[in-house]
Design a protein around this motif. Sequence first.
Motif, PDB file in Angstrom:
ATOM      1  N   ALA A  27       0.752  -1.284  -0.022  1.00  0.00           N
ATOM      2  CA  ALA A  27      -0.126  -0.086   0.163  1.00  0.00           C
ATOM      3  C   ALA A  27       0.910   1.230  -0.009  1.00  0.00           C
ATOM      4  O   ALA A  27       0.462   2.181  -0.705  1.00  0.00           O
ATOM      5  N   GLU A  28       1.893   1.280   0.780  1.00  0.00           N
ATOM      6  CA  GLU A  28       2.894   2.282   0.704  1.00  0.00           C
ATOM      7  C   GLU A  28       3.357   2.385  -0.447  1.00  0.00           C
ATOM      8  O   GLU A  28       3.739   4.040  -0.969  1.00  0.00           O
ATOM      9  N   ARG A  29       3.881   1.640  -1.278  1.00  0.00           N
ATOM     10  CA  ARG A  29       4.463   1.653  -2.503  1.00  0.00           C
ATOM     11  C   ARG A  29       3.499   2.147  -3.635  1.00  0.00           C
ATOM     12  O   ARG A  29       3.701   3.127  -4.365  1.00  0.00           O
ATOM     13  N   GLN A  30       2.056   1.786  -3.541  1.00  0.00           N
ATOM     14  CA  GLN A  30       0.981   2.264  -4.194  1.00  0.00           C
ATOM     15  C   GLN A  30       0.930   3.805  -4.254  1.00  0.00           C
ATOM     16  O   GLN A  30       0.977   4.521  -5.098  1.00  0.00           O
ATOM     17  N   ARG A  31       0.939   4.308  -2.835  1.00  0.00           N
ATOM     18  CA  ARG A  31       1.028   5.676  -2.610  1.00  0.00           C
ATOM     19  C   ARG A  31       1.881   6.409  -2.940  1.00  0.00           C
ATOM     20  O   ARG A  31       1.969   7.650  -3.507  1.00  0.00           O
ATOM     21  N   SER A  32       3.309   5.862  -3.216  1.00  0.00           N
ATOM     22  CA  SER A  32       4.431   6.707  -3.476  1.00  0.00           C
ATOM     23  C   SER A  32       4.690   6.811  -4.976  1.00  0.00           C
ATOM     24  O   SER A  32       5.470   7.407  -5.664  1.00  0.00           O
ATOM     25  N   VAL A  33       4.072   5.834  -5.749  1.00  0.00           N
ATOM     26  CA  VAL A  33       4.091   5.881  -7.059  1.00  0.00           C
ATOM     27  C   VAL A  33       3.328   7.183  -7.798  1.00  0.00           C
ATOM     28  O   VAL A  33       2.035   7.630  -7.285  1.00  0.00           O
ATOM     29  N   ALA A  34       4.076   8.334  -8.296  1.00  0.00           N
ATOM     30  CA  ALA A  34       3.402   9.398  -8.607  1.00  0.00           C
ATOM     31  C   ALA A  34       4.006   9.955  -9.988  1.00  0.00           C
ATOM     32  O   ALA A  34       5.040   9.340 -10.470  1.00  0.00           O
ATOM     33  N   GLY A  35       3.302  10.824 -10.614  1.00  0.00           N
ATOM     34  CA  GLY A  35       3.697  11.422 -12.079  1.00  0.00           C
ATOM     35  C   GLY A  35       2.478  11.744 -13.026  1.00  0.00           C
ATOM     36  O   GLY A  35       1.428  11.295 -12.302  1.00  0.00           O
ATOM     37  N   THR A  36       2.664  11.967 -13.902  1.00  0.00           N
ATOM     38  CA  THR A  36       1.706  12.161 -14.973  1.00  0.00           C
ATOM     39  C   THR A  36       1.787  11.109 -16.017  1.00  0.00           C
ATOM     40  O   THR A  36       3.038  10.952 -16.550  1.00  0.00           O
ATOM     41  N   VAL A  37       0.791  10.528 -16.463  1.00  0.00           N
ATOM     42  CA  VAL A  37       0.809   9.456 -17.545  1.00  0.00           C
ATOM     43  C   VAL A  37      -0.364  10.037 -18.592  1.00  0.00           C
ATOM     44  O   VAL A  37      -1.401  10.097 -18.260  1.00  0.00           O
ATOM     45  N   ARG A  38       0.209  10.162 -19.880  1.00  0.00           N
ATOM     46  CA  ARG A  38      -0.641  10.543 -21.057  1.00  0.00           C
ATOM     47  C   ARG A  38      -1.137   9.351 -21.722  1.00  0.00           C
ATOM     48  O   ARG A  38      -0.391   8.586 -22.386  1.00  0.00           O
ATOM     49  N   LEU A  39      -2.566   8.901 -21.532  1.00  0.00           N
ATOM     50  CA  LEU A  39      -3.225   7.924 -22.143  1.00  0.00           C
ATOM     51  C   LEU A  39      -3.875   7.947 -23.415  1.00  0.00           C
ATOM     52  O   LEU A  39      -4.797   8.834 -23.515  1.00  0.00           O
ATOM     53  N   SER A  40      -3.523   7.372 -24.534  1.00  0.00           N
ATOM     54  CA  SER A  40      -4.301   7.394 -25.616  1.00  0.00           C
ATOM     55  C   SER A  40      -5.088   6.209 -26.021  1.00  0.00           C
ATOM     56  O   SER A  40      -4.641   5.163 -25.649  1.00  0.00           O
ATOM     57  N   ALA A  41      -6.495   6.383 -26.380  1.00  0.00           N
ATOM     58  CA  ALA A  41      -7.156   5.165 -26.772  1.00  0.00           C
ATOM     59  C   ALA A  41      -8.376   5.548 -27.482  1.00  0.00           C
ATOM     60  O   ALA A  41      -8.709   7.064 -27.641  1.00  0.00           O
ATOM     61  N   PRO A  42      -8.630   4.893 -28.588  1.00  0.00           N
ATOM     62  CA  PRO A  42      -9.914   4.954 -29.350  1.00  0.00           C
ATOM     63  C   PRO A  42     -11.149   5.830 -28.630  1.00  0.00           C
ATOM     64  O   PRO A  42     -11.449   5.276 -27.434  1.00  0.00           O
ATOM     65  N   GLU A  43     -11.516   6.725 -29.387  1.00  0.00           N
ATOM     66  CA  GLU A  43     -12.823   7.251 -28.540  1.00  0.00           C
ATOM     67  C   GLU A  43     -13.826   6.352 -27.825  1.00  0.00           C
ATOM     68  O   GLU A  43     -14.485   6.429 -26.734  1.00  0.00           O
ATOM     69  N   ILE A  44     -13.928   5.314 -28.557  1.00  0.00           N
ATOM     70  CA  ILE A  44     -15.347   4.319 -28.184  1.00  0.00           C
ATOM     71  C   ILE A  44     -14.578   3.511 -26.984  1.00  0.00           C
ATOM     72  O   ILE A  44     -15.528   3.336 -26.163  1.00  0.00           O
ATOM     73  N   VAL A  45     -13.442   3.176 -26.929  1.00  0.00           N
ATOM     74  CA  VAL A  45     -12.889   2.572 -25.943  1.00  0.00           C
ATOM     75  C   VAL A  45     -12.843   3.393 -24.552  1.00  0.00           C
ATOM     76  O   VAL A  45     -13.261   2.906 -23.627  1.00  0.00           O
ATOM     77  N   LEU A  46     -12.573   4.830 -24.839  1.00  0.00           N
ATOM     78  CA  LEU A  46     -12.308   5.697 -23.796  1.00  0.00           C
ATOM     79  C   LEU A  46     -14.026   5.836 -23.073  1.00  0.00           C
ATOM     80  O   LEU A  46     -14.130   6.005 -22.034  1.00  0.00           O
ATOM     81  N   ALA A  47     -14.917   5.800 -24.031  1.00  0.00           N
ATOM     82  CA  ALA A  47     -16.117   6.125 -23.538  1.00  0.00           C
ATOM     83  C   ALA A  47     -16.885   4.841 -23.060  1.00  0.00           C
ATOM     84  O   ALA A  47     -17.556   4.961 -21.714  1.00  0.00           O
ATOM     85  N   HIS A  48     -16.633   3.444 -23.386  1.00  0.00           N
ATOM     86  CA  HIS A  48     -17.119   2.335 -22.948  1.00  0.00           C
ATOM     87  C   HIS A  48     -16.542   1.413 -22.362  1.00  0.00           C
ATOM     88  O   HIS A  48     -17.140   0.364 -21.456  1.00  0.00           O
ATOM     89  N   VAL A  49     -15.005   1.644 -21.999  1.00  0.00           N
ATOM     90  CA  VAL A  49     -14.236   0.421 -21.204  1.00  0.00           C
ATOM     91  C   VAL A  49     -13.734   1.201 -20.275  1.00  0.00           C
ATOM     92  O   VAL A  49     -13.729   0.637 -19.062  1.00  0.00           O
ATOM     93  N   LEU A  50     -13.200   2.374 -20.519  1.00  0.00           N
ATOM     94  CA  LEU A  50     -12.203   2.761 -19.348  1.00  0.00           C
ATOM     95  C   LEU A  50     -12.841   3.663 -18.283  1.00  0.00           C
ATOM     96  O   LEU A  50     -12.008   3.742 -17.030  1.00  0.00           O
ATOM     97  N   PRO A  51     -13.640   4.194 -18.143  1.00  0.00           N
ATOM     98  CA  PRO A  51     -14.166   5.038 -17.102  1.00  0.00           C
ATOM     99  C   PRO A  51     -13.999   4.171 -15.773  1.00  0.00           C
ATOM    100  O   PRO A  51     -13.604   4.673 -14.669  1.00  0.00           O
ATOM    101  N   PRO A  52     -14.683   2.968 -15.615  1.00  0.00           N
ATOM    102  CA  PRO A  52     -14.596   2.163 -14.419  1.00  0.00           C
ATOM    103  C   PRO A  52     -13.219   1.964 -14.250  1.00  0.00           C
ATOM    104  O   PRO A  52     -12.579   1.885 -12.631  1.00  0.00           O
ATOM    105  N   VAL A  53     -12.472   1.890 -15.013  1.00  0.00           N
ATOM    106  CA  VAL A  53     -11.090   1.147 -14.894  1.00  0.00           C
ATOM    107  C   VAL A  53     -10.351   2.345 -14.236  1.00  0.00           C
ATOM    108  O   VAL A  53      -9.464   2.209 -13.474  1.00  0.00           O
ATOM    109  N   ILE A  54     -10.519   3.577 -14.924  1.00  0.00           N
ATOM    110  CA  ILE A  54      -9.716   4.546 -14.324  1.00  0.00           C
ATOM    111  C   ILE A  54     -10.111   5.076 -13.026  1.00  0.00           C
ATOM    112  O   ILE A  54      -9.278   5.416 -12.200  1.00  0.00           O
TER     113      ILE A  54
END
Length: 297
Positions: A84-111
């Motif tokens: 848990a401590e290591r999870q909290r220590s992971v930091a930074g910015t990640v730029r994620l690209s995905a097809p619009e349809i995947v972003l709309a229908h798959v990713l919201p709960p994952v994110i």
Amino acid sequence: MDDWDDIRWFLAVAEHGSTLAAARASRVSQSTIFRRITALETALGLPLFERRSSGYTLTEDGAALLPIAAEIAANVERLTRVAAERQRSVAGTVRLSAPEIVLAHVLPPVIGRFRALYPAVKLELVATDRRVDLASGEADVALRGGLAPTDPSLFGRRLTYDRSVVAASRAYADAAGLPQSLADLRDHPLIRFDPPGAPTALLEQLIACLPDEAVVLRPNTMTAVVAAVRGGLGLGILPRFVVDREADLVHAPIVLPLPVFELWIITHERRRHSAPVRALMDFVAAYVLAGQPPSDA
């Protein structure tokens, strides 16, 4: 021993003196604890308790194993805390690209779940059907449909398989029925994905499935195709995973002559060891990963 929780139940019964008292303290059923203690004794090949009317008393074997079990439990707790401590220590910015349809229908709960685990990681989302250039830094991670990447500088894994289906709104299906064969498609208004630029081989195959004279709408994004189909404007070819997630959509019993769709998550070789990139890729893979191709149903 198949379940490390059995050690926890062993310690609970030893502490509280009976399965009933341990069940009350742990807020589980007595039968569960009894069953797990019995399974643990069977796995170890040793009796851990003497069952008496007054409660459970440790056997000589149980007393010898008790401090070892306590040490294991402490190590499991320490492992969980450090993770848990290591999870909290992971930091930074990640730029994620995905097809619009995947972003709309798959990713919201994952994110949402990823952000709950890694609150210090900020995500930038790029919704595009274009293949972004990972080498130039247009994105750190990309979700892509198609076959395995052939560029040796890209690293990733296949997440899932899917098939394209002929989709309609429930209201449309109730009113006009669903086609039962490819030939029937010419009797329905059709919505065909028509993105800008030269058509890919897959798009050409999709176009060939839909008689041009029956096409009434040509949206330039897949999200617009979904909206038009959902609105009852006609039939459209959509990924099965979208139709299955939309309560208002159904699909016709037609097997289209289209290849199985593969969804990949990839990054550039130089970014694969970045802690936030690795965390995102591992999390998305664990959440989405499906090992078998879909059926033709």
